[in-house]
Design a protein around this motif. Sequence first.
Motif, PDB file in Angstrom:
ATOM      1  N   ALA A  24      -6.082  17.704   0.172  1.00  9.80           N
ATOM      2  CA  ALA A  24      -6.416  16.493  -0.581  1.00  9.80           C
ATOM      3  C   ALA A  24      -5.372  15.437  -0.260  1.00  9.80           C
ATOM      4  O   ALA A  24      -4.370  15.723   0.405  1.00  9.80           O
ATOM      5  CB  ALA A  24      -6.469  16.767  -2.082  1.00  9.80           C
ATOM      6  N   CYS A  25      -5.610  14.221  -0.741  1.00  5.89           N
ATOM      7  CA  CYS A  25      -4.683  13.115  -0.482  1.00  5.89           C
ATOM      8  C   CYS A  25      -4.380  12.367  -1.776  1.00  5.89           C
ATOM      9  O   CYS A  25      -5.119  12.452  -2.759  1.00  5.89           O
ATOM     10  CB  CYS A  25      -5.276  12.143   0.539  1.00  5.89           C
ATOM     11  SG  CYS A  25      -5.533  12.872   2.159  1.00  5.89           S
ATOM     12  N   LEU A  26      -3.267  11.638  -1.761  1.00  7.03           N
ATOM     13  CA  LEU A  26      -2.825  10.850  -2.894  1.00  7.03           C
ATOM     14  C   LEU A  26      -2.366   9.496  -2.399  1.00  7.03           C
ATOM     15  O   LEU A  26      -1.876   9.383  -1.277  1.00  7.03           O
ATOM     16  CB  LEU A  26      -1.643  11.538  -3.597  1.00  7.03           C
ATOM     17  CG  LEU A  26      -1.786  13.017  -3.896  1.00  7.03           C
ATOM     18  CD1 LEU A  26      -0.542  13.764  -3.442  1.00  7.03           C
ATOM     19  CD2 LEU A  26      -1.997  13.247  -5.373  1.00  7.03           C
ATOM     20  N   ILE A  27      -2.496   8.487  -3.233  1.00  4.74           N
ATOM     21  CA  ILE A  27      -1.985   7.163  -2.884  1.00  4.74           C
ATOM     22  C   ILE A  27      -0.958   6.743  -3.924  1.00  4.74           C
ATOM     23  O   ILE A  27      -1.172   6.896  -5.131  1.00  4.74           O
ATOM     24  CB  ILE A  27      -3.119   6.127  -2.801  1.00  4.74           C
ATOM     25  CG1 ILE A  27      -3.953   6.369  -1.538  1.00  4.74           C
ATOM     26  CG2 ILE A  27      -2.570   4.694  -2.791  1.00  4.74           C
ATOM     27  CD1 ILE A  27      -5.133   5.445  -1.384  1.00  4.74           C
TER      28      ILE A  27
ATOM     29  N   SER B  47      -5.805  -3.407  -3.763  1.00  6.69           N
ATOM     30  CA  SER B  47      -7.121  -2.928  -3.324  1.00  6.69           C
ATOM     31  C   SER B  47      -7.265  -2.988  -1.810  1.00  6.69           C
ATOM     32  O   SER B  47      -7.770  -2.044  -1.183  1.00  6.69           O
ATOM     33  CB  SER B  47      -8.225  -3.740  -4.006  1.00  6.69           C
ATOM     34  OG  SER B  47      -8.121  -5.111  -3.683  1.00  6.69           O
ATOM     35  N   GLU B  48      -6.813  -4.064  -1.193  1.00  4.67           N
ATOM     36  CA  GLU B  48      -6.895  -4.164   0.261  1.00  4.67           C
ATOM     37  C   GLU B  48      -5.960  -3.163   0.931  1.00  4.67           C
ATOM     38  O   GLU B  48      -6.291  -2.604   1.985  1.00  4.67           O
ATOM     39  CB  GLU B  48      -6.569  -5.585   0.706  1.00  4.67           C
ATOM     40  CG  GLU B  48      -7.646  -6.605   0.319  1.00  4.67           C
ATOM     41  CD  GLU B  48      -7.281  -8.025   0.726  1.00  4.67           C
ATOM     42  OE1 GLU B  48      -6.142  -8.230   1.214  1.00  4.67           O
ATOM     43  OE2 GLU B  48      -8.128  -8.929   0.560  1.00  4.67           O
ATOM     44  N   GLY B  49      -4.802  -2.926   0.329  1.00  3.56           N
ATOM     45  CA  GLY B  49      -3.877  -1.934   0.879  1.00  3.56           C
ATOM     46  C   GLY B  49      -4.443  -0.536   0.822  1.00  3.56           C
ATOM     47  O   GLY B  49      -4.285   0.259   1.761  1.00  3.56           O
ATOM     48  N   VAL B  50      -5.129  -0.209  -0.287  1.00  4.93           N
ATOM     49  CA  VAL B  50      -5.775   1.101  -0.398  1.00  4.93           C
ATOM     50  C   VAL B  50      -6.814   1.269   0.700  1.00  4.93           C
ATOM     51  O   VAL B  50      -6.887   2.308   1.377  1.00  4.93           O
ATOM     52  CB  VAL B  50      -6.407   1.263  -1.795  1.00  4.93           C
ATOM     53  CG1 VAL B  50      -7.350   2.460  -1.829  1.00  4.93           C
ATOM     54  CG2 VAL B  50      -5.317   1.419  -2.860  1.00  4.93           C
ATOM     55  N   ARG B  51      -7.639   0.259   0.897  1.00  2.00           N
ATOM     56  CA  ARG B  51      -8.660   0.333   1.959  1.00  2.00           C
ATOM     57  C   ARG B  51      -8.002   0.495   3.330  1.00  2.00           C
ATOM     58  O   ARG B  51      -8.450   1.302   4.150  1.00  2.00           O
ATOM     59  CB  ARG B  51      -9.525  -0.934   1.949  1.00  2.00           C
ATOM     60  CG  ARG B  51     -10.601  -0.912   3.036  1.00  2.00           C
ATOM     61  CD  ARG B  51     -11.259  -2.264   3.212  1.00  2.00           C
ATOM     62  NE  ARG B  51     -12.034  -2.664   2.049  1.00  2.00           N
ATOM     63  CZ  ARG B  51     -11.757  -3.684   1.278  1.00  2.00           C
ATOM     64  NH1 ARG B  51     -10.688  -4.439   1.536  1.00  2.00           N
ATOM     65  NH2 ARG B  51     -12.517  -4.005   0.260  1.00  2.00           N
ATOM     66  N   GLU B  52      -6.917  -0.250   3.568  1.00  2.00           N
ATOM     67  CA  GLU B  52      -6.272  -0.221   4.883  1.00  2.00           C
ATOM     68  C   GLU B  52      -5.697   1.152   5.207  1.00  2.00           C
ATOM     69  O   GLU B  52      -5.897   1.672   6.309  1.00  2.00           O
ATOM     70  CB  GLU B  52      -5.166  -1.284   4.925  1.00  2.00           C
ATOM     71  CG  GLU B  52      -4.452  -1.361   6.262  1.00  2.00           C
ATOM     72  CD  GLU B  52      -3.405  -2.473   6.295  1.00  2.00           C
ATOM     73  OE1 GLU B  52      -2.396  -2.306   7.013  1.00  2.00           O
ATOM     74  OE2 GLU B  52      -3.603  -3.507   5.605  1.00  2.00           O
TER      75      GLU B  52
END
Length: 428
Positions: free
Chosen positions: A63-66, A109-114
Amino acid sequence: MQRLYFDGPMSRQALGGATSLSSGSISTIVAELVAEGLVEEAGTVDSDGGRPRTLLRVAPSGACLIGVDVGETRVRVELFDLALAELARCDRPLRRNGYDVTSVVRHISEGVREVMNEAGITADLLLGVGVGIPGIVDRGSDDAGTGAVVYGQTIGWDAVPLESLLRDCAVLPPGTRFFIENGAKTLGQAEMWFGGGRGVRDAAIVLFGSGVGACLVTDGAVFGGARGSAAEWGHTTLRVRGRQCRCGALGCLEAYAGAEALVQRWQEAGATLPADTDEETAVTALLAAAHPEEGPADPVALNVLDETAEYLGAGISDLINLYGPERVLLCGWAGLQLAPYILDDVRRHAKAYALRHPAERVTIELGRLGPDAVTVGAATLPLADFFARGGRLHEQAAEGEAPVERAGWRATMETRTLAAASKEPVRK
């Protein structure tokens, strides 16, 4: 899952002893976790007279985490695997005094997408997004469904419904978990789980950046983020009718000991810096003036550093007197940058201002996770939730890579500690 994560690799037999579960229960649970891609084999260990026992560990790729750090000069977004090795990162600069709510939400939000696009991660593998933010985080009763609300007096935020704003961005699918906490608390949790606080029951983790904050740990429980707690230690009064703090009050510790105040006091004493100089560059210039490689030191810069060490030591003495920690950890980008020059003086002043008995039992040390500790700590928020939910994913994760001998997070954090000294990012 939690026992295997922190103490693994472990055999099935050792897991049974550690959890008091029967061998049949252990076998069933492990089989389920292996099928979900959350647990994998990690070699074997000899047993007493029997067949070698297979070791198990949490699969880093399961799994992954941000983790997100909303800092003074930029928003940093990092994507981690389950071992907290970095898979991708991005930095989005903030303009000076740039805590515009719309801009911060957009950067997150843009950083999460990137970072997800860069690493090729799909949303079904994401356990959640943790965000470290300046200010007080209040969840209230959540009757209105707004989630975490931020009161950031120093950044001009009053009851900002940050969680609902992030959900409305629709970058991630509905149901994505967001975890928002004070940045000092996220840093403190990371240091307690993986860094300089391991093995300590009572600690104070000091975040020294543009301002100052603290996370308090009492009997192993982390405090410091919600409802007016000691995370706002930087806004305790150091001097009556003193310098005006950016919160509007007079005499706050932050008005004397933060990097912003440090640079201001140096300029007031006669230093000249270009108008567009950022704080990190300014602090580097001050250190170069106070401790030049060649030639005499600048006495004004030296005096400002000496004063800062005493102010910070006096502030830490309050934490020592009030909470009696076993250990104080100095963290944050400015704390790490200044520590080689002021840490001994900070220790001396802290113990001089503190009561003798609690001062004799405390050690004051550097944090071990480097300048990225806030993002690592923010990522521990969805990780903690993952354990609290029983370590379950809704869908099966992709198969992991070949097993390695070391437990995942230990190897990652050892690498991160070394990288912090060389100021290199940790990548998988």
